[in-house]
Design an enzyme around this catalytic site. Structure first.
Site, PDB file in Angstrom:
ATOM      1  N   GLU A   1      34.806  39.703  43.209  1.00 17.86           N
ATOM      2  CA  GLU A   1      33.818  39.906  42.305  1.00 17.86           C
ATOM      3  C   GLU A   1      33.157  41.565  42.560  1.00 17.86           C
ATOM      4  O   GLU A   1      32.004  41.858  42.508  1.00 17.86           O
ATOM      5  CB  GLU A   1      32.781  38.932  42.101  1.00 17.86           C
ATOM      6  CG  GLU A   1      33.109  37.732  41.604  1.00 17.86           C
ATOM      7  CD  GLU A   1      32.371  36.847  40.828  1.00 17.86           C
ATOM      8  OE1 GLU A   1      31.388  37.514  40.189  1.00 17.86           O
ATOM      9  OE2 GLU A   1      32.736  35.584  40.743  1.00 17.86           O
ATOM     10  N   GLY A   2      34.268  42.523  43.074  1.00 17.35           N
ATOM     11  CA  GLY A   2      33.954  43.600  43.580  1.00 17.35           C
ATOM     12  C   GLY A   2      33.617  43.872  45.136  1.00 17.35           C
ATOM     13  O   GLY A   2      32.801  42.986  45.463  1.00 17.35           O
TER      14      GLY A   2
ATOM     15  N   SER B   1      32.737  45.473  48.644  1.00 17.33           N
ATOM     16  CA  SER B   1      31.476  45.950  49.110  1.00 17.33           C
ATOM     17  C   SER B   1      31.298  47.568  48.599  1.00 17.33           C
ATOM     18  O   SER B   1      30.264  48.076  48.475  1.00 17.33           O
ATOM     19  CB  SER B   1      31.326  46.126  50.660  1.00 17.33           C
ATOM     20  OG  SER B   1      30.871  44.820  51.013  1.00 17.33           O
TER      21      SER B   1
ATOM     22  N   PHE C   1      38.477  33.174  35.161  1.00 17.54           N
ATOM     23  CA  PHE C   1      37.959  34.354  34.621  1.00 17.54           C
ATOM     24  C   PHE C   1      39.506  35.418  35.282  1.00 17.54           C
ATOM     25  O   PHE C   1      39.587  35.327  36.473  1.00 17.54           O
ATOM     26  CB  PHE C   1      36.996  34.971  35.419  1.00 17.54           C
ATOM     27  CG  PHE C   1      36.607  36.276  35.012  1.00 17.54           C
ATOM     28  CD1 PHE C   1      35.702  36.625  33.946  1.00 17.54           C
ATOM     29  CD2 PHE C   1      36.177  37.326  36.208  1.00 17.54           C
ATOM     30  CE1 PHE C   1      35.271  37.791  33.723  1.00 17.54           C
ATOM     31  CE2 PHE C   1      35.924  38.603  35.961  1.00 17.54           C
ATOM     32  CZ  PHE C   1      35.292  38.827  34.598  1.00 17.54           C
TER      33      PHE C   1
ATOM     34  N   GLU D   1      44.746  42.224  38.087  1.00 14.33           N
ATOM     35  CA  GLU D   1      46.100  42.021  38.111  1.00 14.33           C
ATOM     36  C   GLU D   1      46.630  42.487  39.512  1.00 14.33           C
ATOM     37  O   GLU D   1      45.787  43.280  40.314  1.00 14.33           O
ATOM     38  CB  GLU D   1      46.544  42.826  37.064  1.00 14.33           C
ATOM     39  CG  GLU D   1      46.137  42.587  35.541  1.00 14.33           C
ATOM     40  CD  GLU D   1      46.579  43.440  34.357  1.00 14.33           C
ATOM     41  OE1 GLU D   1      47.446  44.280  34.569  1.00 14.33           O
ATOM     42  OE2 GLU D   1      46.290  42.940  33.299  1.00 14.33           O
ATOM     43  N   PRO D   2      47.994  42.332  39.689  1.00 13.17           N
ATOM     44  CA  PRO D   2      48.384  42.814  41.112  1.00 13.17           C
ATOM     45  C   PRO D   2      48.092  44.429  41.397  1.00 13.17           C
ATOM     46  O   PRO D   2      47.870  44.790  42.302  1.00 13.17           O
ATOM     47  CB  PRO D   2      50.131  42.528  40.981  1.00 13.17           C
ATOM     48  CG  PRO D   2      50.121  41.460  40.098  1.00 13.17           C
ATOM     49  CD  PRO D   2      48.766  41.547  39.151  1.00 13.17           C
TER      50      PRO D   2
ATOM     51  N   GLY E   1      27.855  37.236  37.703  1.00 17.07           N
ATOM     52  CA  GLY E   1      28.497  36.554  38.496  1.00 17.07           C
ATOM     53  C   GLY E   1      28.289  36.965  40.057  1.00 17.07           C
ATOM     54  O   GLY E   1      28.459  35.969  41.009  1.00 17.07           O
TER      55      GLY E   1
END
Ligand code: CAA
Length: 387
Positions: free
Chosen positions: A367-368, A370, A124, A128-129, A246
């Protein structure tokens, strides 16, 4: 020991995953971590068990499990090897779900069966940087060239990017001056054979070292028109919708890491003697173990309630973020306590708790973060109150 009321299938898949993980993964996890080694043997083994198609319908060679069964299996794998768990989580939750939910019949027929059989690993590529938490700020540009698209840019933090046979990549399909924000993003199904697709920097990470994380450079990468997923301009919504799923997987991974740390701490507290008795006899240690066990049980219970809501077809954005937030912060806290129970021995590689501690950290980030989970939860809570 758990509060979950599991059905027979769920107990079976849990036992199957536990037996496999304890038999094949535990003994090698430390070595794979030390050597930063992604082991294809493990892929073959987990493929034989059907673990790459846990959520894929049977018509595409999957096991078609319910969400809770899948998460139980992930927890068991993560107890033994968190790097193996993230492979399964990303593959099953993100690329597989995206093709399943938004792909054409032809795309599903082509990609889903080999993915379910573990012949094609899915990755996935959203970040990006310069675009992490602010994912809609991504800059990778896709321009039409006849029936094809040409993609240029750098994707970052792609889990098992070097091993993947199919990469779901988000790129801008609006013109640079149109500034459509999240509405100018589309999703493409990339394969590493496409001209202009290059693996770039492999990250040297603190934890999850047996899971290679890559940058991917797209240098005018020529992508056939039939690799656009779903509708042009909907890629951001597809990506965030898939992350709802996810994030449950990452919560299960975090719970597995925390459980491994608790189990190690309980064993050690019974063996280690100081002041003429096992340290487990001291209340200072008992209170730590009690808090560790309580938080893990709470995290698991929240996760499985969220998964059950998903199984009923409900929108789980807020509960998925809550489960991820609580489980991953639990993993970081529990592994920190486990290192403390071990004292100096927790700080060296003779015991696995230092690995659990390192592995836990990234679950609060990918995945995000906290902070992003708190933003999502707050937004949804305020919106629910205003409705
Ligand atoms: N499901 C479906 N659609 C959603 C959604 C969801 N959960 N959340 C938002 N959307 C939709 C919105 O409805 C909106 O669409 P409309 O305009 O049509 O209504 C659109 O997406 C834009 O939403 P926002 O205005 O909320 O977007 P935003 O720019 O404010 O961003 C954010 C919101 C929550 C901060 C988001 O950017 C985010 O989650 N950031 C973190 C990104 C992330 O998790 N990255 C991890 C990458 S994967 C990884 O870690 C590597 C790996 O391999 C493991």
């Amino acid at each position: 020991m758990s509060l979950l009321d599991l059905n027979e299938t769920q107990r079976e898949i849990q036992s199957l995953a536990r037996a496999y993980a304890q038999r094949e993964l535990v003994a090698l996890a430390g070595e794979r971590d030390q050597e930063s080694r992604f082991d294809r043997v493990m892929v073959t083994q987990m493929a034989e068990l059907g673990f790459f198609g846990m959520l894929t319908p049977e018509r595409f060679d999957g096991l078609d499990l319910d969400a809770q069964s899948y998460l139980l299996a992930l927890e068991e794998i993560a107890v033994a090897d968190a790097s193996a768990a993230v492979l399964l989580s990303v593959h099953n939750s993100l690329p597989t779900q995206m093709i399943l939910n938004f792909g054409t019949e032809a795309q599903q027929q082509r990609f889903l069966p080999p993915m379910a059989r573990g012949e094609l690993l899915g990755a996935f590529a959203l970040s990006e940087p310069e675009a992490g938490s602010d994912a809609a700020a991504l800059r990778c540009q896709a321009v039409r060239d006849g029936d094809d698209w040409l993609l240029s840019g750098t994707k970052a933090w792609v889990s098992h990017g070097s091993e993947a046979g199919v990469i779901l990549c988000m790129a801008r399909t609006d013109s640079p001056d149109a500034r459509k924000g999240s509405k100018g993003i589309s999703t493409f199904i990339l394969t590493p054979d496409l001209p202009g697709f290059h693996l770039a920097k492999k990250e040297n990470k603190m934890g999850l070292r047996a899971s290679p994380t890559l940058q991917i450079n797209l240098d005018g990468c020529r992508v056939p028109g039939d690799r656009l997923l779903g509708e042009e301009g909907q890629g951001f919504v597809y990506a965030l919708g898939s992350l709802d799923h996810g994030r449950l997987g990452i919560a299960a991974q975090a719970i597995g890491i925390a459980r491994a740390a608790l189990e190690a701490a309980v064993r050690y507290a019974g063996e280690r003697r100081q002041f003429n008795k096992p340290i487990a006899d001291f209340q200072a240690i008992q209170f730590k173990l009690a808090d560790m066990a309580t938080r893990i049980t709470a995290a698991r219970t929240l996760l499985h309630a969220a998964a059950a809501a998903k199984q009923r077809g409900e929108k789980i954005t807020r509960f998925s973020s809550m489960a991820k937030l609580f489980a991953t912060e639990t993993a970081m806290w529990v592994t920190t306590q486990a290192v403390q129970v071990f004292g100096g021995y927790g700080y060296v590689t003779d015991y696995p708790v230092e690995r659990f501690f390192r592995d836990a950290k990234v679950t609060e980030i990918y995945e995000g973060t906290s902070e992003i989970q708190r933003i999502v939860i707050a937004r949804e809570t305020l919106a629910a109150a205003a409705a």
